[in-house]
Design a protein around this motif. Structure first.
Motif, short mmCIF file in Angstrom:
data_model
loop_
_atom_site.label_atom_id
_atom_site.label_comp_id
_atom_site.label_asym_id
_atom_site.label_seq_id
_atom_site.Cartn_x
_atom_site.Cartn_y
_atom_site.Cartn_z
N GLY A 542 -12.94 -5.55 10.66
CA GLY A 542 -11.90 -6.84 10.71
C GLY A 542 -11.48 -6.87 9.68
O GLY A 542 -10.32 -7.15 9.07
N PRO A 543 -12.20 -8.38 8.81
CA PRO A 543 -11.71 -9.17 7.76
C PRO A 543 -11.04 -8.27 6.85
O PRO A 543 -9.96 -7.91 5.97
N PHE A 544 -11.98 -6.93 6.08
CA PHE A 544 -12.00 -5.92 5.04
C PHE A 544 -10.82 -4.91 5.13
O PHE A 544 -9.70 -5.21 4.64
N SER A 545 -10.68 -4.68 6.67
CA SER A 545 -8.99 -3.60 6.88
C SER A 545 -7.98 -4.79 6.76
O SER A 545 -6.68 -4.29 6.45
N ASP A 546 -8.28 -5.61 7.77
CA ASP A 546 -6.83 -6.62 7.98
C ASP A 546 -6.25 -6.59 6.42
O ASP A 546 -4.80 -6.92 6.09
N ILE A 547 -7.07 -7.14 4.78
CA ILE A 547 -6.50 -7.18 4.15
C ILE A 547 -5.37 -6.24 3.66
O ILE A 547 -4.58 -6.39 2.99
N PHE A 548 -6.12 -4.80 3.34
CA PHE A 548 -5.18 -3.74 3.63
C PHE A 548 -4.64 -3.55 3.91
O PHE A 548 -3.17 -3.50 3.88
N VAL A 553 -2.30 -6.59 -1.02
CA VAL A 553 -3.64 -6.38 -1.90
C VAL A 553 -4.02 -4.51 -2.26
O VAL A 553 -4.45 -4.11 -2.66
N LYS A 554 -3.36 -3.88 -0.94
CA LYS A 554 -3.55 -2.41 -0.88
C LYS A 554 -3.54 -1.57 -1.89
O LYS A 554 -2.49 -1.34 -3.32
N TYR A 555 -1.67 -2.32 -2.63
CA TYR A 555 -0.68 -1.91 -3.64
C TYR A 555 -1.42 -2.55 -5.26
O TYR A 555 -1.41 -1.50 -5.44
N ILE A 556 -2.43 -2.98 -5.03
CA ILE A 556 -2.61 -3.97 -6.63
C ILE A 556 -4.25 -2.77 -6.23
O ILE A 556 -4.32 -2.64 -7.91
N VAL A 557 -4.54 -2.43 -6.01
CA VAL A 557 -5.65 -1.59 -5.62
C VAL A 557 -5.57 -0.49 -6.61
O VAL A 557 -5.85 0.18 -6.81
N VAL A 558 -4.36 0.05 -5.64
CA VAL A 558 -3.84 1.81 -5.58
C VAL A 558 -3.12 1.26 -7.52
O VAL A 558 -3.95 2.00 -8.22
#
Length: 563
Positions: A542-548, A553-558
């Motif tokens: 739920g919340p974790f996958s929704d963030i990405f 946020v996914k671009y920041i992590v990469v």
């Protein structure tokens, strides 16, 4: 079982009519018939089921084999699980009866690189000595065995050992060796031969200077005699500061050295049956150690502690004494290593408790720990019995710490795959769940196991024999752990699910058992029974996958990891 039977009756009778129990809570427009709980082999398969996406006959050879074994485990769970237990029990009996767990005695060359020049030179030297001594006999105890030289070291808390009381303590302590009736004097002291007889070589000790406790005048006379001080005994019994004259006639430390000779009685040379002679000397030194430990009352605080963590002191608390030899140090090191290995028992208990919490089942945690522990004797069966690798030392036991983590992870993967199968499709039954889990989890576990076993197998190329032997054993251990996991968990999960497993939440609802079902078990949109995941699964789904998925946020992590 009573709750399960009552719940099934509830499902098959009144609870299958939503209007009877759910109308007051949900409304007629949201109601749908509840499915009947069943795990029958005759249940028709739904072609759209997530477990029927690809017909079994179109799967690969490995998948078909896993499906067949899972199906057999479903039909005959008791037969399958008992067969696995029986086979493993027989292998354990063979290992125990054959004493395959015995540690290999170190011959002093185990860690040598056999093809190295230094090793070859040493072997050539020892062979030459053997050939030279083969033609004649060596006098008894005429060769000094440096490996077994015994040392005493004394330290005065006042900073001066050169007092009558302190030196009297030295003489009293060393009576265990200087007494003519002692085992050292009768069987082990290095003999000095002259024209008439032989006698023990005097040790480098105050016992070679004073036969009885000295007076202050006798000590002063000895210290004032430059010839005596500069002799072999003087240079050994005084510390560095005394020899430098800082301060005068004071020595904080003193020490003693006793020699052990070879060959022993009834042996013609020091090199003949050397292992037996060294073993005899080592055993008697351990007896001497025990006598000293009893004399000073050294006791371990608890089973895994060392007696030497406590100080051996004189009665007045003025002098501390320690003792050692090369053989004694090696033995104490082995004792400490074996004591440290006992911590593995606490690790096993800790991992078992964590498995019980994570799996929410003491039964599954116990089965998982059983797999980990059982992998060792089975690996031994192939290591020593089949591959005939005889070397086994404490290094091999270190594998338990790796196996605890790997084995627990294997059980987690298998059980999680089974539980996720239950949540993924409520139109499937127990047979589908165990087949899906077996196929999915076994392949995932194999991938991690083969890489781990390969990493250990790479150490077999080492020129150091114990490292290579450990690599062989650890690789077998990882493979056996994988094999036991794959063959034991499917029938165990079937038995567990049928007898103690989780049922739909309505089965545990008191309202259901009292004649009315709770709507918390029913999805308001589909009207079907709902299987709830654990908190961590719900978080990542739920919340974790929704963030990405729905944010940047996914671009920041990469970018962070790329930088």
């Amino acid at each position: 079982r009573a709750h399960r039977q009552t719940a099934r009756s509830c499902f098959q009778l009144d609870c299958t009519d939503p209007a009877t129990f759910l109308s007051p809570l949900m409304g007629d427009e949201m109601l749908a018939p509840l499915p009947v709980a069943t795990d029958s082999l005759d249940k028709p398969r739904d072609p759209s089921s997530s477990f029927s996406r690809k017909p079994v006959e179109e799967e690969g050879v490995v998948s078909r084999a896993l499906h067949s074994y899972a199906a057999f485990s479903y039909r005959r769970p008791w037969l399958t699980s008992c067969s696995v237990f029986a086979v493993t029990f027989v292998l354990v009996v063979i290992v125990v009866a054959g004493q395959l767990f015995e540690l290999t005695e170190d011959n002093g060359k185990s860690w040598s690189v056999l093809h190295a020049k230094e090793t070859k030179r040493q072997d050539a030297y020892e062979e030459a000595v053997d050939l030279m001594e083969a033609g004649y006999s060596t006098p008894e105890r005429s060769v000094n065995e440096w490996m077994f030289v015994w040392y005493f070291v004394y330290k005065a808390s006042s900073g001066n050992m050169l007092t009558p009381d302190n030196l009297a303590f030295v003489l009293e302590t060393e009576k265990l060796l200087t007494d003519p009736d002692s085992a050292y004097a009768a069987e082990h002291c290095l003999l000095r031969y002259d024209a008439n007889a032989s006698k023990c070589t005097p040790p480098l000790s105050w016992t070679s200077v004073f036969a009885d406790p000295p007076t202050e005048q006798q000590i002063s006379d000895f210290v004032a005699d430059n010839q005596m001080v500069s002799g072999d005994v003087g240079r050994f019994v005084f510390d560095r500061k005394f020899m430098e004259g800082l301060p005068a006639q004071r020595s904080e430390y003193t020490r003693s050295q006793y020699y052990f000779g070879a060959p022993l009685q009834n042996y013609s040379s020091a090199s003949k049956d050397m292992d037996k002679q060294l073993k005899k000397i080592g055993e008697d030194q351990l007896k001497l150690e025990e006598s000293l430990i009893d004399k000073f009352g050294l006791k371990a605080t608890w089973a895994l502690d060392s007696k030497y963590k406590h100080k051996a002191m004189s009665e007045n608390g003025e002098v501390e004494v320690t003792w050692t030899s090369t053989a004694l140090s090696e033995q104490e090191s082995q004792n400490m290593i074996m004591g440290d290995f006992m911590w593995a028992v606490f690790c096993i208990v800790a991992v078992w408790l964590y498995m019980a919490v994570h799996l929410q089942s003491l039964i599954l945690a116990t089965v998982g720990m059983y797999e980990i522990v059982l992998a060792f004797p089975i690996a031994f069966f192939f290591y020593k019995g089949i591959f005939q690798v005889s070397f086994f030392q404490e290094l091999h036991v270190l594998a338990i710490f790796v196996m605890l983590g790997l084995g627990a992870d294997d059980v987690f993967v298998f059980v999680d795959a089974f539980r996720q199968a239950k949540m993924a499709d409520d139109t499937s039954d127990l047979r589908d769940w165990v087949r899906y889990a077996s196929n999915r989890a076994s392949k995932a576990i194999f991938a991690t196991s083969i890489t781990t076993a390969g990493a250990f197998a790479a150490t077999t190329t080492s020129s150091v024999m114990p490292i290579a032997a450990f690599g062989i054993f650890a690789s077998l251990l990882v493979f056996m752990l994988f094999l036991i996991n794959v063959v034991l968990l499917p029938p165990v999960l079937v038995l567990y699910e049928r007898n103690w497993g989780e049922l739909p939440c309505c089965v545990y609802s008191t309202a259901c058992l009292q004649g009315s079902c709770s709507n918390t078990c029913v999805d308001p949109e589909s009207g079907k029974l709902r299987q709830n995941g654990r908190a961590i699964e719900n978080f990542f789904n739920g919340p974790f996958s929704d963030i990405f998925i729905y944010s940047r946020v996914k671009y920041i992590v990469v970018a962070v990891f790329a930088g």
